[in-house]
Write an enzyme that holds these catalytic residues in place. Structure first.
Site, mmCIF file in Angstrom:
data_model
loop_
_atom_site.group_PDB
_atom_site.id
_atom_site.type_symbol
_atom_site.label_atom_id
_atom_site.label_comp_id
_atom_site.label_asym_id
_atom_site.label_seq_id
_atom_site.Cartn_x
_atom_site.Cartn_y
_atom_site.Cartn_z
ATOM 1 N N LYS A 34 36.444 74.168 29.760
ATOM 2 C CA LYS A 34 36.708 72.890 30.434
ATOM 3 C C LYS A 34 37.551 73.097 31.687
ATOM 4 C CE LYS A 34 40.687 72.004 27.528
ATOM 5 N NZ LYS A 34 41.137 71.612 26.215
ATOM 6 N N ARG A 129 48.866 65.085 19.013
ATOM 7 C CA ARG A 129 47.768 64.632 19.850
ATOM 8 C C ARG A 129 46.723 64.162 18.846
ATOM 9 N NH1 ARG A 129 44.747 68.174 24.435
ATOM 10 N NH2 ARG A 129 43.283 68.469 22.711
HETATM 11 C C1 PLP Z 1 41.617 72.597 25.584
HETATM 12 C C2 PLP Z 1 41.422 72.738 24.145
HETATM 13 C C3 PLP Z 1 41.317 74.022 23.583
HETATM 14 C C4 PLP Z 1 41.500 75.295 24.383
HETATM 15 O O1 PLP Z 1 42.863 75.463 24.696
HETATM 16 P P1 PLP Z 1 43.393 76.724 25.497
HETATM 17 O O2 PLP Z 1 44.865 76.571 25.490
HETATM 18 O O3 PLP Z 1 42.808 76.653 26.861
HETATM 19 O O4 PLP Z 1 42.937 77.935 24.749
HETATM 20 C C5 PLP Z 1 41.060 74.094 22.219
HETATM 21 N N1 PLP Z 1 40.935 72.986 21.472
HETATM 22 C C6 PLP Z 1 41.023 71.749 21.970
HETATM 23 C C7 PLP Z 1 40.874 70.570 21.081
HETATM 24 C C8 PLP Z 1 41.279 71.581 23.324
HETATM 25 O O5 PLP Z 1 41.389 70.342 23.828
#
Ligand code: PLP
Length: 349
Positions: A34, A129
């Site tokens: 993302k 969250r």
């Molecule tokens: C963005 C996200 C990740 C990846 O996180 P990183 O810190 O970039 O490895 C994994 N799980 C969820 C739910 C996320 O929103």
């Protein structure tokens, strides 16, 4: 200009190294891209390294990858909105969820589209969250398993994203025991028990029992080579797969202290500066519109002293020519905004 240079071989090296590391304890990697808006080129490079599931937060980014011919299993990291469930079912194979009303809608739309959408139920373990509260687990699972359009594919948790909560031995045991209890009580197999993100790196290194946790969703460590609890570099990974290149548009010896009556600046702050005499003030042609200017570091001997929407001001040790190029290291929030901006050219090197 400005341009974001992407070294795809460094990203491939990072993915391969992490995949092999996590595989040593039986953990598969879901590659979360993302941060680069699901770039099809980066997705394909990652798939070449033997990863099968690609994750992003926006269903539009999955659509774009599919339309570009990217062949992967796609996971949506952000909880689906009620208004987008039809597209989530159409484009994503798996989504992370924490609301039964949304899961019911996913089921309805799956049945309409002749599909069975995979749901990973997120547990709240303290980061505050997304996630269901532990006391609600059974009532929600009992409702999900009655739905014909969705499969309870797994459970997961997400820590260190909002509250900065450490994925510890304790909360990972809680996730693992919850999975075990669900499998036994409901006689179902959870295929994905997803322990977290790049912040789980240290837990992974130090734990001597990962129990049944079999997946991590890894973004920043792949793209920028860092774990995310302390932002330490992960051994053997590249932290410079991305380089921001910008152009000098003004270069003058000017005072370090603004003069005249001081009121608010472009963003409503009243700035304060130390008087260190005349300095090489360099203006770079990029600003808050296209990058998080607090998240860039020049690779030359210079420091960022501030920015407005479209100008970045540096204090440079030496004089720089107007028209010359400056390279910057970037961190995650800078990468995210640069990737999203249509005004920044993406160049694969
Ligand atoms: C963005 C996200 C990740 C990846 O996180 P990183 O810190 O970039 O490895 C994994 N799980 C969820 C739910 C996320 O929103």
């Amino acid at each position: 200009m400005p341009r974001l240079e992407i070294d795809i071989n460094k990203i491939k090296h990072n993915v391969t190294t992490l995949k092999e590391l996590f595989a040593k304890k039986g953990i598969s990697v879901t590659a979360v891209i993302k941060g680069v808006t699901g770039s099809p080129e980066i997705a394909n490079a990652i798939l070449e390294c033997g990863i099968s599931t690609i994750a992003v937060s926006l269903v539009q980014n999955i659509k774009r990858m599919k339309e570009s011919g990217v062949k992967a299993k796609f996971l949506l990291t952000r909880l689906p909105m009620h208004t987008e469930v039809a597209d989530v079912v159409k484009y994503a194979d798996i989504s992370l969820n924490s609301e039964i009303s949304t899961i019911k809608l996913l089921s309805e739309h799956s049945l309409k589209q002749g599909k069975r959408h995979k749901v990973v139920l997120m547990l709240e373990l303290g980061d505050l969250r997304e996630g269901i509260l532990p006391g609600d687990t059974d009532s929600i699972i009992e409702q999900i398993i009655l739905l014909k359009g969705v499969e309870l594919y797994g459970i997961g948790t997400n820590l260190a994203c909002f509250g900065g909560v450490n994925p510890s031995e304790e909360n990972m045991i809680e996730l693992s025991q919850t999975a075990e209890r669900i499998q036994e009580k409901y006689n179902i197999k959870l295929h994905m028990i997803s322990g977290g993100n790049s912040a789980n790196y240290e837990w992974f290194l130090h734990t001597n029992n990962i129990r049944n946790i079999n997946n991590l969703r890894i973004g920043e460590a792949i793209l920028l080579g860092r774990e995310t609890l302390h932002r330490n570099k992960i051994p053997k990974l590249y932290t410079d797969a991305f380089t921001l290149i910008c152009e000098v548009i003004e270069s003058k010896l000017k005072p370090s202290l603004p003069y005249g009556e001081i009121c608010q600046n472009a963003f409503g702050d009243t700035p304060e500066f130390a008087d260190i005499g005349n300095i090489n003030r360099i203006i770079i042609g990029i600003g808050e519109q296209d990058v998080d200017t607090k998240a860039v570091t020049p690779r030359i001997n210079a420091k960022v002293i501030g920015a407005s929407s479209d100008h970045l001001i540096l204090h440079s040790k030496k004089h720089l020519e107007v028209g010359s190029e400056i390279a910057f290291d970037i961190n995650y929030s800078a990468l995210l905004r640069l990737s999203t901006s249509p005004y920044v050219k993406k160049v694969f090197v």
